[in-house]
Scaffold this motif. Structure first.
Motif, PDB file in Angstrom:
ATOM      1  N   ALA A  76      37.286  31.942  75.390  1.00  0.00           N
ATOM      2  CA  ALA A  76      37.381  32.929  76.468  1.00  0.00           C
ATOM      3  C   ALA A  76      37.324  34.348  75.903  1.00  0.00           C
TER       4      ALA A  76
ATOM      5  N   TYR B 223      43.910  34.091  79.716  1.00  0.00           N
ATOM      6  CA  TYR B 223      44.128  32.818  79.034  1.00  0.00           C
ATOM      7  C   TYR B 223      45.620  32.656  78.765  1.00  0.00           C
TER       8      TYR B 223
ATOM      9  N   GLN C  15      47.354  41.238  81.520  1.00  0.00           N
ATOM     10  CA  GLN C  15      46.191  40.643  82.161  1.00  0.00           C
ATOM     11  C   GLN C  15      46.224  40.901  83.668  1.00  0.00           C
TER      12      GLN C  15
ATOM     13  N   THR D 237      36.129  28.532  80.558  1.00  0.00           N
ATOM     14  CA  THR D 237      36.011  28.016  79.201  1.00  0.00           C
ATOM     15  C   THR D 237      37.210  27.115  78.903  1.00  0.00           C
TER      16      THR D 237
ATOM     17  N   THR E 165      38.962  26.813  76.027  1.00  0.00           N
ATOM     18  CA  THR E 165      39.951  27.299  75.062  1.00  0.00           C
ATOM     19  C   THR E 165      40.108  28.811  75.123  1.00  0.00           C
ATOM     20  N   ARG E 166      41.261  29.278  74.618  1.00  0.00           N
ATOM     21  CA  ARG E 166      41.550  30.714  74.593  1.00  0.00           C
ATOM     22  C   ARG E 166      40.547  31.462  73.724  1.00  0.00           C
ATOM     23  N   GLU E 167      40.302  30.927  72.524  1.00  0.00           N
ATOM     24  CA  GLU E 167      39.410  31.618  71.595  1.00  0.00           C
ATOM     25  C   GLU E 167      38.013  31.788  72.181  1.00  0.00           C
TER      26      GLU E 167
ATOM     27  N   ARG F  62      45.388  29.291  83.073  1.00  0.00           N
ATOM     28  CA  ARG F  62      45.760  30.671  83.399  1.00  0.00           C
ATOM     29  C   ARG F  62      45.104  31.121  84.712  1.00  0.00           C
TER      30      ARG F  62
ATOM     31  N   GLN G  70      49.290  32.837  70.233  1.00  0.00           N
ATOM     32  CA  GLN G  70      47.955  33.407  70.339  1.00  0.00           C
ATOM     33  C   GLN G  70      47.806  34.613  69.423  1.00  0.00           C
TER      34      GLN G  70
ATOM     35  N   ALA H  88      37.917  32.893  82.049  1.00  0.00           N
ATOM     36  CA  ALA H  88      39.256  32.320  82.158  1.00  0.00           C
ATOM     37  C   ALA H  88      39.322  30.886  81.659  1.00  0.00           C
ATOM     38  N   THR H  89      40.496  30.532  81.149  1.00  0.00           N
ATOM     39  CA  THR H  89      40.815  29.126  80.932  1.00  0.00           C
ATOM     40  C   THR H  89      41.397  28.603  82.238  1.00  0.00           C
TER      41      THR H  89
ATOM     42  N   ALA I 166      39.120  38.878  80.093  1.00  0.00           N
ATOM     43  CA  ALA I 166      39.451  37.493  79.721  1.00  0.00           C
ATOM     44  C   ALA I 166      40.921  37.239  80.030  1.00  0.00           C
TER      45      ALA I 166
END
Length: 428
Positions: free
Chosen positions: A85, A107, A115, A79, A81-83, A132, A277, A128-129, A105
């Protein structure tokens, strides 16, 4: 068509029922059978139409049928973006709640150690983004060789953010025999070219009916750019709006608007790329729970955020790219619900508005609210602020000092409140 008509595992169907899903959306009814057949696919659909379930349910079905690989990383979702993900992972966890499958997830902008520990404990699906993901590959030797399903979500946004090479690198690291599923809100030539390069004999699915969500009522309020913040506060109070997502084009404008709303007693928070974040997650959680009436965001929130039954989106400032308008207003009117989008437009915004209307092929209705007509006398608080500035400059000239440039001028798209004017005068 109902979900129980699909050949899905009973545990998945139980989770779907628990989630309150009944009928498949159009993208789900077209994508899921193709994905279950084991074919690569490229799907284009309007935002908010259930794309996550469309790729997640077949992925879960395939993994449940592969008991030998249980506990190893076999599904990878990229994805931008973090949000997004976080949101995708949360949805997959809900769909797999009655199975033993684990989803994680990863990120940027968050501590890597938790993580890493979760990843080392074993996961079946990784969301994942790109940044990361390659941190884990480079620093911790993450192995993708058992990944048999690769999903690229928001492919058009991936291209916009320059992740093409990352996607191609990931493609070369996963299992030789794998499925690749592309999902995108738009069907640009660039997206098509990348899909043709990445996919093997894919099925092409296009269920996008328009360039803007058909469930969203769109309108324009014409207003002096200096009075946009004033108008927003008035509308929130007068209409007792409780959940409003407001887009500003810059982080500075977002911060300024939030300070103005605070002075007017409107509970709000800001959401942009300079926030940690943790701060972004807290702001989003408080907004979803109703603790905040207004969330002021930049275009970092224009994609991926799924706020259930969000009634209203306001563009305090129009985006720099007309395509981003479509994604902004797509935060409302999701999953078949009705939504509303209002854009505050000043004379200097007319060119951008024309580009947006050309993109969505729709002339938006214009409204001028009483008291905000073009050329209407400015409220006293603006005149007072200007009088203070003139007096200050006159005093400085008498003292033999060069008149300094007025520092109290508000950024475009905002207006000084009376309290702010008095506060500024006291500081002088």
């Amino acid at each position: 068509m109902k979900f129980d008509a699909l050949d899905l595992h009973p545990s998945i169907l139980e989770a779907i029922d628990e989630s309150g899903y009944q009928q498949l959306t159009q993208v789900q009814s077209e994508v899921i059978p193709v994905a279950l057949s084991g074919a690569d696919l490229m799907a284009c659909a309007e935002t908010g139409t259930g794309k996550t379930a469309a790729f997640a349910l077949p992925l879960l079905q395939n993994l449940l049928g592969d008991e030998a690989g249980s506990g190893s990383l076999r599904g990878l979702i990229l994805t931008p973006t973090r949000e997004l993900a976080i949101q995708v992972a949360e949805n997959i966890v809900r769909y797999s709640q009655f199975t033993s499958l684990k989803t994680l997830a990863v990120y940027g902008g968050a501590n890597m150690n938790p993580q890493r520990k979760a990843l080392n404990a074993g996961v079946d699906i990784l969301v994942a983004t790109p940044g990361r993901l390659f941190d884990f590959i480079g620093q911790h030797g993450l192995d993708l060789s058992n990944v048999t399903t690769l999903v690229i979500d928001e492919a058009d946004r991936m291209l916009d953010m320059g992740f093409v090479r990352d996607i191609e690198r990931v493609k070369g690291l996963v299992a030789a025999e794998h499925l690749t599923h592309f999902f995108s809100a738009t069907y640009s030539d660039e997206v098509k070219a990348l899909a043709k390069k990445m996919l093997q004999s894919p099925e092409w699915i296009n269920v996008a009916q328009s360039r803007s969500a058909s469930t969203v009522e769109q309108e324009v309020y014409l207003v002096d750019k200096r009075r946009k913040a004033e108008l927003l506060s008035e509308l929130v109070g007068r209409n007792n709006w409780q959940q409003v997502l407001v887009f500003a084009s810059t982080k500075e404008s977002a911060e300024h608007l939030q300070s103005e709303l605070k002075l007017d007693g409107v509970k709000s928070a800001v959401f942009h790329g300079d926030k940690t974040q943790g701060a972004r997650n807290r702001a989003l959680d408080e907004f979803k729970s109703g603790a905040l009436r207004v969330l002021v965001a930049t275009d970092v929130a224009a994609r991926g955020l799924d706020i259930q039954a969000l009634p209203l989106v306001i563009n305090l400032e129009l985006p720099f790219d007309a395509e981003d308008y479509v994604h902004r207003i797509g935060r409302t009117g999701r999953a078949g619900l009705k939504g509303r989008a209002i854009s505050f437009v000043s004379p200097s915004d007319e060119k951008m508005l024309g580009e947006i209307e050309g993109l969505i092929e729709l002339k938006l209705p214009r409204t001028v609210l009483p008291g905000y007509e073009p050329g209407a006398p400015l409220p006293a608080r603006y005149r007072d602020s200007q009088d203070v500035t003139k007096t200050k400059k006159k005093f400085e000239r008498r003292k033999g000092k060069p008149a300094r440039k007025h520092q109290g001028k508000a950024p475009s798209g905002s207006g000084k409140s009376s309290y702010a004017s008095r506060r500024a005068e006291k500081k002088r």
